[in-house]
Structures are given as C-alpha cells and as structure tokens.
Design an enzyme around this catalytic site. Structure first.
Site, PDB file in Angstrom:
ATOM      1  N   ASP A 532      -9.750 -12.795 -13.420  1.00  0.00           N
ATOM      2  CA  ASP A 532     -10.083 -12.953 -14.834  1.00  0.00           C
ATOM      3  C   ASP A 532     -11.387 -12.246 -15.148  1.00  0.00           C
ATOM      4  OD1 ASP A 532     -12.338 -14.936 -14.398  1.00  0.00           O
ATOM      5  OD2 ASP A 532     -10.689 -16.081 -13.539  1.00  0.00           O
ATOM      6  N   GLU A 612       1.117   9.026  11.585  1.00  0.00           N
ATOM      7  CA  GLU A 612       0.596   8.104  10.564  1.00  0.00           C
ATOM      8  C   GLU A 612      -0.923   8.273  10.422  1.00  0.00           C
ATOM      9  OE1 GLU A 612       3.438   4.160  10.591  1.00  0.00           O
ATOM     10  OE2 GLU A 612       2.356   4.656  12.442  1.00  0.00           O
TER      11      GLU A 612
END
Ligand code: DGJ
Length: 734
Positions: A532, A612
């Site tokens: 928030d 990777e």
C-alpha cells in the site's frame, strides 16, 4: 454560495458552503472555471430529514444534497463519512462550515505517512459547537501532478471524551452518472486479481479487518465510467496511505447518485478522543483522468515514485540481488550462503540477501521432529553463530570482499511462543487473557502500540545491524491480527488498538530510517499483504507476492500497475519447476517478467547449468541498460487487466518519446497459431522507429495501430508456443 475551488493542471475540484453552513460537493472532473452550484437541484421530496433551520422547507436534505463530508446525525441516512459518540452515549453530530484557508506547502500528518512536494494545502474547518468538536478537512493540491490528497484532523476542544466511530479520509458524491468500481482482490500466493464491478444501489465495499491492508483487497480502487477503457473515459482513483484495517466503497443512493469514499474501517473503530486530543485520519491520494485508466495509472506512477517514496534509493537503480529464501529455505550454513554469494559475484549480481532463519533457534529442527522450523525463534534477534559459523560480520565481510552488498531479513512485529522474548514477556503479545490465542504460522503479533516493545525490538535488531556493513533490510510480516488486546491499554478498544498498532509499525520504520538513512528497506508481508501507498512512504520497494512464477506474476504485476509504479515492484527470477505452482518456464521468460520491477534472483545459483548462467549474465547487462526506461519511462498496459488473454504485453516509453521498450509474453499455445502483433502505446505517431533487435523500421502510427509481428519467418513461427517472452527495443530514426 461561498465556493472553495481547487485546480490542478487538468482537473478541478469544487465544494460550496450553503446558506446553512453545509459543505456540499459540487464538482470533480476535467479542468473548468465557474460556479458549479448551478448543478444543485432543489425538489420538494418527502421522507427525508430536513435541517431544523430550514423550517418547513423540504427542498433541502443532507440525505440527497451532494455532501463533501457527510455526518451521522445530519439527516443523511446514506453511508456517512463521520460518526461520533459522546460520553453520555448519544451518537451524532451537526457539522457546519466554520472557516477555510489556503497555505503554501503540503500538510503533514503526525505519526502517519503523507505525500510531500511542491503543493498547496487547503483546510476547511467544520464544527459542532454543542460537542466542542472540530473536523478539519485537509486537501493537498499537487498542480503539475493532477493529484489531490485528502485527510482529516478531528479535534476535541471540550472537556469530556468523544468516541470516534467513523472517520473516513475522503468522501464525495456524484449527482449523476453510472460507474464501475475496479479493485484488486486476492489471497496469499495470488494477489491483485482485477475485478470490475457495476456500482448499483448497494454498497460495493472492499477492505480489511486483519490489522494489515491484506492480500485479500488492495487499498486502492478506481471509479470509472461504465465504458471507460485504457485510453478513454472518466476515471477517479483513491489510494489509501494506510497499512491496517480500512474500507473503500461506492454506492448509488435512492436518487441514483453515487458516493465514493475511503478511510480506516469503521467496523473496527471506537477511538476514545480525550479532551484536547486530536485524531488524524490517513491520507487518500486521489486523481482524475479524462483519458482512461492508462493516464490515471501514470499519474499514480509519477506521484508515488516522486512524492511518496523517499530515501537515497527512491529514484536510483536498486542493487540486483540474490535472495536465499527459495534457494535454501531454512537449510543453510554460513558456507552454503558464501557459495551462493560466490556464484552471484561471478554473474554480476550486486547484493546478497540473507532471508529468514539466521537468528535464535529459528529453523533449527531436532532429528525426528515434524516441523519446518518456522514455529520458533521470532522475537530473539541475536545471530545463531553456530549455524552461521560465526558472527554475522564474518559473512558480511566475505560477501563484501566479493564485491557484493549484504542485505538482511527481519520480521520485527512477531514473536513465537518458543522464544526467549515470549518466555520473559508473554504480555507483550496481543492476546486476550483467558482465551487461547489464534496462531498464524505459529506466531503471535507483538503489541506495537507500546513504546517499550517497539524499542526492545529496535534495540535487538540494531545491535546486530550495527556490527556489520548491512545495506538493505527486508522487513517481513507474516500474520494478521485478530486479538487486539493490549495488556498495557487499560481501556480495551479493538478499533483504537489496531489503528495505534499501525502507528507503532510506522514509528519503528521511522526509527530505522533515522538510524540508517541510506539503508534500502524492502517491505514484505507474506508477499503482498501490505502493498500500500502507506508502506511505500517507508519502503520504496515491496516484495509483491510470494508467488514467483513468471506467468502468474504477469497478472499480479499488471494489476499492481493500475495504482503503483514499476519502481516499487519487487520481482525475482526463481527456479523451475516453480515452487508455488510447479510450472516450468524458460529463464528468458522469467527474466523479462522480473525485469519490470526491482530485479533479482531467488534460486540456488550453484545448481544452474552453464547455459543458464550465461543467460543470467546477459540479463543483468540488459537490465542495467534498460533500467532507466523501465523505471522512469511512461508505462502503458497494452493488454488490460482482467481479460482472458493469449498474451500479456506492456510497454515503456522515454519522456522524449525517442525510445520505447515492448514486453510481450505468450500465455497460450495452439496448433497452427495466429500471428501475434505486438502493439505499443504512447509513441510519437509521425516518427519512424527502428526495432533494435530486427532492424525493421515502423512508423509510430503503424506500431500503435497494428503493431509489430513477433514472428515473421517459419523458424520464428515454430517457436511461437506458450510462455515465450519477447522484448523489443525501438529508437527513433532521426
Ligand atoms: C514470507 C516472505 O514473503 C518470503 O519471501 C520469505 O521471506 C518468508 N516469509 C520467510 O519466512
């Protein structure tokens, strides 16, 4: 009628004081001039409460006139904004206009987060002389940003206590129109689902009664025209700067007028305001866009990035990190951490973050014991040197020597029954005497309404942080509150305690920031349970979800973009199969999604293949090169939230519109698939853009109207399956 008018660059907000001193909401919308009291109607209507001082005139009632801050007791039977109870048990007030003022600068709110910057403040004082009560409506006017903030200060000027049962931060009425409310619901591992609901003649309300803003509903909502879309239509946003119990709601009344309001939850509020005391309602950030949801979002992006977030890192690129949580969970030793850090240094990662499990007896499971180890240790913030192989400084120094910064996880608000802290101070936990407490992840919430509790945890944690070069803190919070009983409060009051608890959390964060002004603090609450604008004032980035699957993150991050900037999103590449939903996605796809946030890795780097690792190296170089446009560019949703999509796409455009970045991830696969055209938004229509990856030249109009084919050759077509990510860079060909 006396008018009070607030202008921003593109919007106007107007209220008026009628002949009886009622404050009426007249207008919020596109910038305009004039006296909008001409929108008011006066009809003789039966069945309403009419103010005494109107005599036999029944053409005015607070029940149908548009209110700016409706009050229980005024004859407004709709969802009011304010309700007070007196010491004698009577409820209701009669709030009338007393005065107003404009001042340069933005108001602040004691103990609560509030936006800041180049702004003006308008304060409107409403008063009820019978109750010796003043209610001050505060407005922050950010002209350039098209933002108006609202908050409320309540003053008890009398001698007796008053009890506040409802104090919304913002509320206003629309006399006309039909609206949808857009809001974001969810759960742990699955936050921020887009939902668009017609606001009919019943309250559409979202909120929390969990003591935190919660996974279940994000404290942000949009009210928009029924046909509003990304690029057209009227939209109003309310974003609440508060991290506890709240409500945001909209409703049509009997005359089909719509009321929109936001504030702390009244269901939970019974706040005792003693003589001479003041109460502050948290701030709501409002914006209006006449150009659809995209523009509304971009208003919020700029504002939260520049006028809410603070600190050294607010506008800076944050270090690319590796976090050991999904790599090791609690099973690590100091040596294992250093192995991961070694790989990280090799790959170009800039910070190592040590997550949960470094302290007390946290995560230490005896042989044969059926436990994950997450039921112990919280509250004991001393380093487990046996597990770590020595003091934390040893590890931090070694990590620093590899060229990496060091970050540390904490969960300061919590305590386990199995902890020294709880054994000594059981009364420091929020729990009701004689009632078996409800546990969440086997833990209790500490009573952060008490200064001595906050101070104790602060002292313990800083005693560790002070010993080493720790440059980042991840502040977690993993359960909700349901027993808000404070052993120190005397007068027990659920609503008061949950509100004061949040102030305690903010206080802890203020203390942390004061002690370590350059510390980067990342918020987290089991992922996104406290995502928030209030937390963003203290933590310029927040771990958006414990779900790190790239495909589910597409939705979560797309929804977050309605109200929050990319610069706040915490987003990591994790292992496959994904630990939350077992999906397998390519590392390229995981990289593209995580890059639209504060980029990092959360997997065991020592277990990756050479290929990777090479990809990770490339990703890091690419993210650094693209950081500016990703974080500071204008953000456009190409595919809006809530749709069942074949792919998800979003793009960023530089301020001068000379550069753009398109991101597109497929979410489905078909035999003989359709071609995919990746559209962009926000370009200069008459400019020619060259795609950096393919060399192809497109006009801005072409890219915005039709888009660029993501595959043109047979070879590319064959790769057009699900979960494939594309990033296409565009530069203007001068
Ligand atoms: C919940 C967080 O969201 C995770 O990232 C991790 O930090 C765990 N808590 C640790 O307990």
């Amino acid at each position: 009628m006396e008018l009070i008018t607030l202008h921003t660059k593109n919007t106007t907000y107007q209220v008026g004081v009628n002949e009886n001193g009622f404050l009426l909401h007249l207008y919020y919308g596109p910038r305009t001039e004039g006296d909008m009291s001409n929108l008011l109607t006066y009809f003789f209507r039966c069945g309403h409460g009419n103010p005494y001082d109107r005599g036999t005139d029944r053409t005015f009632s607070c029940d149908f006139a548009p209110q700016e801050y409706s009050c229980y007791g005024s004859g407004d039977y709709r969802n009011h904004a304010f309700r007070v109870r007196s010491a004698d048990g009577t409820a209701g007030a009669d709030l009338r206009y007393k005065s107003h003022s404009f001042t340069d600068g933005k108001y602040s709110l004691p103990g609560l987060p509030a936006s800041y910057g180049d702004a003006k403040t308008c304060e409107i004082v409403l008063a009820d002389p019978r109750l010796n009560l003043e209610v001050v409506l505060k407005y922050g006017i950010f002209f350039e940003e098209d933002i108006i903030t609202r908050s409320v200060e309540v003053r008890n000027n009398g001698t007796d206590a008053l009890y506040l049962n409802k104090v919304m931060s913002a509320s206003f009425d629309f006399v006309t129109g039909q609206y949808d409310m857009i809001h974001f619901y969810g759960r742990h591992f699955n936050e921020m689902n887009f939902e668009r609901t017609f606001v009919g003649h019943e309250a559409i309300a979202i909120g929390s009664r969990r003591g935190v803003s919660g996974h279940q509903h994000n404290p942000f909502a949009i009210l928009c025209d029924r046909d509003a879309g990304e690029d057209y239509g009227s939209c109003y946003g309310m974003s609440l700067m508060f991290s506890g119990n709240y409500v945001i709601q909209a409703e049509q009344d009997q005359y089909s007028q719509t009321r929109f309001q936001a504030g702390i939850s009244d269901e939970m509020l019974d706040y005792q305001l003693l003589s001479g005391e003041k109460f502050y309602a948290p701030e709501v950030i409002m914006t209006y866009s006449a150009e659809g949801l995209g523009k509304l979002s971009r208003n919020y992006h700029r504002f939260i990035r520049n006028n809410v977030c603070r600190g050294k890192y607010k506008l800076q690129r944050r270090p690319i990190l590796v976090n050991n949580w999904e790599a090791t969970y609690f099973s690590f030793t100091g040596d294992k951490l250093l192995e991961i850090a070694d790989e990280a240094a090799d790959l170009g990662i800039e910070m190592f973050v040590l997550d949960d499990g470094w302290f007390g007896n946290r995560g230490i499971v005896n042989p044969g014991e059926a436990s994950f180890g997450d039921d112990r240790g919280l509250g004991d913030w001393f380093v487990n040197e046996e597990k770590m192989g020595g003091p934390i400084k040893n590890i931090v120094d070694k990590v620093n020597a590899k060229g990496l910064k060091f970050g540390l996880w904490i969960e300061p608000e919590m305590v386990n029954e199995d902890s020294n802290l709880y054994r000594i101070h059981p009364d420091w936990a929020l729990q009701i005497p004689g009632k078996q407490p409800v546990l969440g992840r086997s833990q209790l919430v500490l009573d952060f309404t008490r200064d001595e509790v906050v101070q104790n945890i602060f002292d313990q944690i800083t005693a560790v942080v002070d010993t080493a070069n720790i440059e980042y803190i991840k502040m977690d919070m993993n359960r909700s509150i349901c027993e808000a009983y404070s052993a120190a409060a005397g007068h027990q009051n659920f609503g008061e305690i949950t509100y004061k608890y949040v102030l305690g959390v903010y206080k802890f964060l203020d203390m942390l920031i004061e002690r370590y002004p350059d510390m980067l603090i990342e918020g987290c609450s089991s992922g996104g349970a406290r995502y928030d604008a209030g937390m963003m004032y203290y933590t310029p980035q927040i771990w958006t979800s414990d779900n790190s699957d790239a495909i589910e993150r597409l939705n979560i991050q797309c929804s977050a973009s309605y109200g929050y900037p990319v610069s706040v999103v915490g987003s990591h590449v994790s292992a496959v199969p994904n630990h939350q939903n077992h999906r397998i996605t390519d590392i390229d796809t995981r990289g593209v999604v995580a890059m639209s946030g504060n980029f990092g890795y959360e997997l065991d780097l020592t277990k990756l293949s050479r290929e990777e690792k090479d990809k990770i190296k490339e990703q890091i170089v690419r993210f650094k090169a693209d950081w500016d446009i990703i974080h500071n560019g204008d953000y456009y949703r190409v595919t809006p939230g809530g749709e069942n999509r074949e792919y998800v796409a979003w793009n960023m455009v530089s301020a001068d519109k000379k550069q753009a970045l398109l991101n597109l991830v497929t979410t489905n696969t078909h035999g003989n698939p359709l071609a995919i055209y990746g559209k962009l938004k926000g370009l200069q229509s008459d400019a020619m853009y060259r795609c950096v990856e393919t060399g192809a030249l497109f006009s801005g109009t072409e890219l915005m109207h039709i888009g660029m084919p993501m595959a043109t050759t047979q070879e590319e077509f064959d790769k057009l399956t699900e979960y494939v990510a594309f990033q296409r860079h565009f530069v203007v060909q001068e």
